[in-house]
Scaffold this motif. Structure first.
Motif, PDB file in Angstrom:
ATOM      1  N   UNK A  60       7.135   3.855   6.805  1.00  0.00           N
ATOM      2  CA  UNK A  60       6.307   2.561   7.036  1.00  0.00           C
ATOM      3  C   UNK A  60       4.973   3.192   6.893  1.00  0.00           C
ATOM      4  N   UNK A  61       4.642   4.184   7.347  1.00  0.00           N
ATOM      5  CA  UNK A  61       3.243   4.882   7.192  1.00  0.00           C
ATOM      6  C   UNK A  61       2.896   5.333   5.839  1.00  0.00           C
ATOM      7  N   UNK A  62       3.817   5.813   5.024  1.00  0.00           N
ATOM      8  CA  UNK A  62       3.573   6.213   3.666  1.00  0.00           C
ATOM      9  C   UNK A  62       3.594   5.136   2.701  1.00  0.00           C
ATOM     10  N   UNK A  63       4.529   3.912   3.019  1.00  0.00           N
ATOM     11  CA  UNK A  63       4.186   2.725   2.353  1.00  0.00           C
ATOM     12  C   UNK A  63       2.550   2.262   2.434  1.00  0.00           C
ATOM     13  N   UNK A  64       2.145   2.428   3.433  1.00  0.00           N
ATOM     14  CA  UNK A  64       0.783   1.871   3.668  1.00  0.00           C
ATOM     15  C   UNK A  64      -0.525   2.772   2.904  1.00  0.00           C
ATOM     16  N   UNK A  65      -0.099   4.112   3.091  1.00  0.00           N
ATOM     17  CA  UNK A  65      -1.071   5.017   2.678  1.00  0.00           C
ATOM     18  C   UNK A  65      -0.973   5.785   1.449  1.00  0.00           C
ATOM     19  N   UNK A  66       0.570   5.920   1.106  1.00  0.00           N
ATOM     20  CA  UNK A  66       0.977   6.674   0.007  1.00  0.00           C
ATOM     21  C   UNK A  66       0.463   6.075  -1.254  1.00  0.00           C
ATOM     22  N   UNK A  67       0.281   5.064  -1.597  1.00  0.00           N
ATOM     23  CA  UNK A  67      -0.194   4.529  -2.698  1.00  0.00           C
ATOM     24  C   UNK A  67      -1.440   5.023  -3.325  1.00  0.00           C
ATOM     25  N   UNK A  68      -2.229   5.693  -2.177  1.00  0.00           N
ATOM     26  CA  UNK A  68      -3.598   5.782  -2.644  1.00  0.00           C
ATOM     27  C   UNK A  68      -3.739   7.398  -2.752  1.00  0.00           C
ATOM     28  N   UNK A  69      -2.667   8.113  -2.620  1.00  0.00           N
ATOM     29  CA  UNK A  69      -2.939   9.685  -2.815  1.00  0.00           C
ATOM     30  C   UNK A  69      -3.082   9.908  -4.227  1.00  0.00           C
TER      31      UNK A  69
END
Length: 100
Positions: A75-84
């Motif tokens: 869930x965390x990576x779905x929120x922030x991961x697209x910005x990495x």
């Protein structure tokens, strides 16, 4: 207590979007994790695409096993991961000394 430090780089021009996403992700997802004790996020001045995320955990396992191995991490990576722009560099630290 364990300090997790994540060195995050995002693409240029995405700072406002990422500012919102990282704060939302911590408030709605990471803060629910067992052993979570608090956080700080710092933004780069000379390198505005660079962020340093510091999360305080009760134990190393609270982060590495409970959070990273549990249902909250995707869930965390779905929120922030697209910005990495590249995978974050993540390391853990124990306290040696501090000021009063």
């Amino acid at each position: 207590m364990i300090l997790e430090i994540a060195d995050i780089t995002i693409p240029p021009g995405k700072q406002a979007e990422f500012d919102e996403a990282i704060q939302r992700g911590i408030a709605t997802v990471v803060s629910q994790a067992q052993g979570f004790r608090g956080f700080k996020v710092n933004k780069g001045i000379e390198s505005p695409e660079r962020y340093v995320l510091m999360i305080y955990w009760d134990t190393l396992e609270d982060h590495t096993v409970g959070f990273r191995g549990g249902p909250l991490f995707p869930q965390w990576r779905a929120i922030v991961g697209p910005y990495f722009a590249k995978p974050p560099v993540v390391e853990h630290f124990s306290l040696l000394a501090k000021s009063a």
